[in-house]
Design an enzyme around this catalytic site. Structure first.
Site, PDB file in Angstrom:
ATOM      1  N   ALA A 241      55.370  33.619  39.905  1.00 55.52           N
ATOM      2  CA  ALA A 241      54.286  32.845  40.509  1.00 55.52           C
ATOM      3  C   ALA A 241      52.874  33.333  40.244  1.00 55.52           C
ATOM      4  CB  ALA A 241      54.510  32.756  42.011  1.00 55.52           C
ATOM      5  N   ALA A 242      52.666  34.601  39.877  1.00 53.71           N
ATOM      6  CA  ALA A 242      51.286  35.098  39.753  1.00 53.71           C
ATOM      7  C   ALA A 242      50.628  34.510  38.512  1.00 53.71           C
ATOM      8  CB  ALA A 242      51.293  36.618  39.657  1.00 53.71           C
ATOM      9  N   PRO A 243      49.315  34.222  38.579  1.00 58.29           N
ATOM     10  CA  PRO A 243      48.388  34.499  39.673  1.00 58.29           C
ATOM     11  C   PRO A 243      48.367  33.445  40.784  1.00 58.29           C
ATOM     12  CG  PRO A 243      47.184  33.655  37.787  1.00 58.29           C
ATOM     13  CD  PRO A 243      48.617  33.754  37.356  1.00 58.29           C
TER      14      PRO A 243
ATOM     15  N   GLU B  16      56.571  37.172  42.717  1.00 58.25           N
ATOM     16  CA  GLU B  16      56.092  37.766  41.464  1.00 58.25           C
ATOM     17  C   GLU B  16      56.703  39.165  41.358  1.00 58.25           C
ATOM     18  OE1 GLU B  16      54.334  37.036  38.632  1.00 58.25           O
ATOM     19  OE2 GLU B  16      54.700  39.143  38.140  1.00 58.25           O
TER      20      GLU B  16
ATOM     21  N   ARG C 140      50.394  42.220  40.137  1.00 62.68           N
ATOM     22  CA  ARG C 140      50.156  40.769  40.032  1.00 62.68           C
ATOM     23  C   ARG C 140      50.532  40.066  41.353  1.00 62.68           C
ATOM     24  NH1 ARG C 140      49.212  38.375  35.263  1.00 62.68           N
ATOM     25  NH2 ARG C 140      50.524  36.557  35.642  1.00 62.68           N
TER      26      ARG C 140
ATOM     27  N   ASP D 133      58.454  29.149  36.093  1.00 58.16           N
ATOM     28  CA  ASP D 133      57.345  29.046  35.134  1.00 58.16           C
ATOM     29  C   ASP D 133      57.393  30.364  34.352  1.00 58.16           C
ATOM     30  OD1 ASP D 133      55.043  27.959  33.939  1.00 58.16           O
ATOM     31  OD2 ASP D 133      53.728  29.038  35.314  1.00 58.16           O
TER      32      ASP D 133
ATOM     33  N   CYS E 194      54.386  27.976  28.484  1.00 52.54           N
ATOM     34  CA  CYS E 194      53.194  27.541  27.742  1.00 52.54           C
ATOM     35  C   CYS E 194      53.400  27.867  26.265  1.00 52.54           C
ATOM     36  CB  CYS E 194      51.919  28.141  28.326  1.00 52.54           C
ATOM     37  SG  CYS E 194      52.031  29.882  28.587  1.00 52.54           S
TER      38      CYS E 194
HETATM   39  N1  SAM Z   1      53.226  30.385  37.575  1.00 47.79           N
HETATM   40  C1  SAM Z   1      52.023  31.169  37.342  1.00 47.79           C
HETATM   41  C2  SAM Z   1      50.818  30.301  37.615  1.00 47.79           C
HETATM   42  O1  SAM Z   1      50.914  29.068  37.549  1.00 47.79           O
HETATM   43  O2  SAM Z   1      49.750  30.867  37.941  1.00 47.79           O
HETATM   44  C3  SAM Z   1      51.996  31.755  35.945  1.00 47.79           C
HETATM   45  C4  SAM Z   1      53.234  32.541  35.656  1.00 47.79           C
HETATM   46  S1  SAM Z   1      53.261  33.370  34.132  1.00 47.79           S
HETATM   47  C5  SAM Z   1      53.541  32.107  33.011  1.00 47.79           C
HETATM   48  C6  SAM Z   1      54.803  34.176  34.199  1.00 47.79           C
HETATM   49  C7  SAM Z   1      54.920  35.233  35.278  1.00 47.79           C
HETATM   50  O3  SAM Z   1      56.229  35.831  35.160  1.00 47.79           O
HETATM   51  C8  SAM Z   1      53.915  36.378  35.161  1.00 47.79           C
HETATM   52  O4  SAM Z   1      53.209  36.530  36.349  1.00 47.79           O
HETATM   53  C9  SAM Z   1      54.793  37.603  34.879  1.00 47.79           C
HETATM   54  O5  SAM Z   1      54.309  38.774  35.499  1.00 47.79           O
HETATM   55  C10 SAM Z   1      56.135  37.204  35.459  1.00 47.79           C
HETATM   56  N2  SAM Z   1      57.273  37.929  34.838  1.00 47.79           N
HETATM   57  C11 SAM Z   1      57.237  38.807  33.807  1.00 47.79           C
HETATM   58  N3  SAM Z   1      58.470  39.295  33.571  1.00 47.79           N
HETATM   59  C12 SAM Z   1      59.291  38.707  34.460  1.00 47.79           C
HETATM   60  C13 SAM Z   1      60.678  38.820  34.726  1.00 47.79           C
HETATM   61  N4  SAM Z   1      61.470  39.611  34.003  1.00 47.79           N
HETATM   62  N5  SAM Z   1      61.189  38.092  35.744  1.00 47.79           N
HETATM   63  C14 SAM Z   1      60.404  37.263  36.461  1.00 47.79           C
HETATM   64  N6  SAM Z   1      59.077  37.130  36.256  1.00 47.79           N
HETATM   65  C15 SAM Z   1      58.537  37.846  35.268  1.00 47.79           C
END
Ligand code: SAM
Length: 457
Positions: free
Chosen positions: A113-115, A136, A141, A180, A233
């Protein structure tokens, strides 16, 4: 946007693949990367802010700005009046509106979910009696996520800092899970040329494996007939339709087909049985994005929510006081954790209590006040809450320059005779608290949130 031509900027393997996939559209795709990325915001419908700007076609809450302002120097941004969000990703709104009855009380998990772009968007779309768990895995984050959630002003939310596997403790609980996923970021090359530098085929493969693991771990927590939304993305099929094909081989689900308006120029990807939606920067006014939604068609036993008595309700004396600060006090219950008084919707209290004991909660509900020596000191989150009865407090309407000084935590305000806690407001929204002491005013803006940027000259 990078000043380098795309032939230099794009990694070779990415360039050959996209050229092959896009065919005639390849020159337009390249050209789009030589234009500046559009700037878009999503407004908070709970706050008073209605810009006279062109709409993002697929989102009632999304608007385009002509140029990119310095958002840090806009007090309305700090009041949670809007969130700066890439336009394509606002399509989540269509997915929810077309695939779900949003008037129902829903249990929703935003797993990565971050940010907080999609979590704050979800909060604006869900009913007040729905519950969002916004998770998150990366701790730093998760803190940024909690800050953005607090700005948005809703109490029907818990922010957690757990690994996706932890949600297997909640089998069959969620009506909606949004993944996401962390991805190779091909769709952001125009906005973030560093993403180009970091791209490699190995990193794509790594991302695809991680995405599969996340999907697999999230699945048991979804109800039968619940909705799983998957987005990235990137354009990369390994991370999108191929991953979903792999997933559907092991799980029973039906993909959701959405109604698209022709002027949206969104590509439908159909790879029977997988259906997804792809956004290209040469076709839409937005960045590269992929989203797909499927309905779970497997029976799932539902976790039993047990009240475990971990929460202490606030005392009657405290509750009487905080009720008078609140617009709709009958909707809430107040718990006390050490000094902190936290407001949560009454109907959600048992679930928030149960979930908080299973996962790593970073924050929940709205922190209303801290109890210190028999006195309640209002919390910053409450100033930004949609439930605050602003007229209960002395309010001071600030000019933009004063608001920025307040947000920098300068001591600029002199209260002439005023005593007690007061709200600092910019235009129609609250920014935070001060304490009026009669002959001076203490600025209570949280030190960790203060802006450090000087005003534009
Ligand atoms: N949904 C967010 C938004 O709309 O602001 C953006 C999310 S970003 C695309 C993906 C997120 O997944 C990041 O915050 C990242 O830290 C987290 N992430 C990284 N590795 C992960 C893992 N192994 N499992 C779950 N989340 C992870």
């Amino acid at each position: 946007m990078s000043s380098l031509p795309t032939d230099v900027l794009f990694p070779g393997a990415f360039q050959s693949r996209m050229q092959h996939e896009l065919g005639e559209a390849w020159p337009s795709f390249k050209e789009a990367h030589e234009q500046p990325a559009p700037v878009s915001i999503r407004i908070n419908p709970q706050k008073k802010f209605s810009p006279a700007l062109p709409h993002v076609l697929w989102s009632k809450l999304g608007f385009y700005l002509e140029t990119r302002p310095v958002f840090t120097l806009d007090p309305a941004f700090h009041a949670g009046a809007y969130y700066v969000q890439e336009a394509s990703s606002l399509f989540l709104e269509q997915v929810l509106q077309q695939a779900v009855d949003l008037t129902k009380p829903l249990r929703v998990l935003d797993l990565c979910a971050a940010p907080g772009g999609k979590s704050t968007h979800l909060l604006s779309l869900l009913s007040n009696d729905s519950l969002l768990i916004s998770n998150e895995v990366i701790r730093a984050r998760a803190q940024i996520l909690w800050e953005n959630i607090q700005k948005w002003g809703h109490a029907n939310v818990v922010v957690t800092n757990s690994d996706p596997s932890a949600f297997q403790q909640l089998p069959g609980y969620f009506d909606i899970i949004l993944v996401d996923a962390p991805c190779s970021g091909e769709g952001l090359f125009r906005k973030d040329p560093d993403a180009c530098q970091q791209w490699s085929e190995d990193s794509v493969n790594l991302c695809a494996k991680r995405q599969q693991r996340i999907l697999h771990e999230a699945w048991p927590a979804l109800k039968e007939n619940g909705l799983l939304i998957y987005s990235t993305c990137t354009y990369n099929a390994h991370e999108n339709e191929a991953n979903l094909t792999h997933f559907i081989n092991d799980h029973r689900a039906e993909f959701v087909t959405l109604r698209l308006q022709p002027e949206w120029n969104i590509d439908e990807v159909v790879l029977n049985p997988v259906v997804g939606y792809r956004f290209f920067p040469h076709s839409v006014q937005g960045e590269g994005f992929f989203i797909s939604a499927m309905i779970k068609k497997e029976p799932a036993t539902r976790v039993k929510i047990k009240s475990n008595g971990k929460f202490n309700l606030a005392t009657t004396r405290v509750v009487e006081q905080v009720k008078s600060w609140c617009k709709n006090p009958d909707w809430y219950k107040w718990i006390q954790q050490q000094d902190l008084i936290i407001q949560v919707p009454e109907t959600l209290l048992p679930e928030i209590e149960f979930i908080s004991s299973l996962l790593y909660p970073v924050g929940k509900g709205t922190a209303v006040a801290s109890a210190k020596h028999d006195k309640l000191i209002p919390e910053h989150a409450f100033a930004l809450s949609n439930s605050i009865a602003t007229n209960h407090f002395a309010t001071t309407l600030l000019t933009k320059a004063e608001a920025l000084a307040y947000l920098r935590k300068d001591s600029l305000f002199v209260s002439e005779g005023l005593k007690g806690f007061g709200l600092m407001c910019f235009e129609t929204n609250n920014l935070g608290w001060v304490n009026h002491l009669g002959n001076r005013t203490n600025n209570l803006y949280p030190a960790a949130w203060r802006i450090r940027m000087a005003a534009e000259s």
